[in-house]
Design a protein around this motif. Sequence first.
Motif, PDB file in Angstrom:
ATOM      1  N   ALA A  21       0.870  -1.340  -0.326  1.00  0.00           N
ATOM      2  CA  ALA A  21      -0.524  -0.329  -0.103  1.00  0.00           C
ATOM      3  C   ALA A  21       0.877   1.637   0.406  1.00  0.00           C
ATOM      4  CB  ALA A  21      -0.660   0.595   1.511  1.00  0.00           C
ATOM      5  N   VAL A  22       1.826   0.932   1.048  1.00  0.00           N
ATOM      6  CA  VAL A  22       2.723   2.579   1.043  1.00  0.00           C
ATOM      7  C   VAL A  22       3.439   2.671  -0.636  1.00  0.00           C
ATOM      8  CG1 VAL A  22       4.513   3.747   2.479  1.00  0.00           C
ATOM      9  CG2 VAL A  22       2.859   2.506   3.398  1.00  0.00           C
ATOM     10  N   THR A  23       3.770   1.408  -0.988  1.00  0.00           N
ATOM     11  CA  THR A  23       4.807   1.707  -1.749  1.00  0.00           C
ATOM     12  C   THR A  23       3.847   1.969  -3.223  1.00  0.00           C
ATOM     13  OG1 THR A  23       5.892  -0.313  -1.405  1.00  0.00           O
ATOM     14  CG2 THR A  23       5.826   0.686  -4.039  1.00  0.00           C
ATOM     15  N   MET A  24       2.720   1.776  -3.885  1.00  0.00           N
ATOM     16  CA  MET A  24       1.491   2.085  -4.413  1.00  0.00           C
ATOM     17  C   MET A  24       1.141   3.592  -4.378  1.00  0.00           C
ATOM     18  SD  MET A  24       0.049   0.848  -7.079  1.00  0.00           S
ATOM     19  CE  MET A  24      -0.660   1.485  -8.282  1.00  0.00           C
ATOM     20  N   VAL A  25       1.422   4.095  -2.798  1.00  0.00           N
ATOM     21  CA  VAL A  25       1.150   5.875  -2.649  1.00  0.00           C
ATOM     22  C   VAL A  25       2.479   6.571  -3.090  1.00  0.00           C
ATOM     23  CG1 VAL A  25       0.805   6.889  -0.761  1.00  0.00           C
ATOM     24  CG2 VAL A  25      -0.912   4.940  -1.595  1.00  0.00           C
ATOM     25  N   VAL A  26       2.998   5.610  -2.566  1.00  0.00           N
ATOM     26  CA  VAL A  26       4.549   6.264  -2.537  1.00  0.00           C
ATOM     27  C   VAL A  26       4.656   6.893  -4.516  1.00  0.00           C
ATOM     28  CG1 VAL A  26       7.558   6.497  -2.611  1.00  0.00           C
ATOM     29  CG2 VAL A  26       5.533   6.504  -0.364  1.00  0.00           C
ATOM     30  N   TRP A  27       4.902   5.906  -5.246  1.00  0.00           N
ATOM     31  CA  TRP A  27       5.172   5.621  -6.576  1.00  0.00           C
ATOM     32  C   TRP A  27       4.086   6.655  -7.035  1.00  0.00           C
ATOM     33  CZ3 TRP A  27       1.704   3.511 -10.606  1.00  0.00           C
ATOM     34  CH2 TRP A  27       2.820   3.387 -11.479  1.00  0.00           C
TER      35      TRP A  27
END
Length: 72
Positions: A21-27
């Motif tokens: 989830a964090v990876t998707m938001v940061v990306w």
Amino acid sequence: MGSEKEIAIARKARMVGVVMAVTMVVWLGAQWIGGKMGLPVRFVFLFDLAALAAFVWAFVNIYQIWRARQQG
């Protein structure tokens, strides 16, 4: 309450979910900011590679979780 192994598997699964989830938001944020700032494509591509690495890590861990649950 579950056994120690089940608790460890659940903890690992939660960590994988958070990382994804964090990876998707940061990306997505990095792509948006990179577009607004006019960053060269080669720099924005680094965000893509970092996200890809995080997703590969997540999928490896998902496989490990699946194997651990199969072994009982």
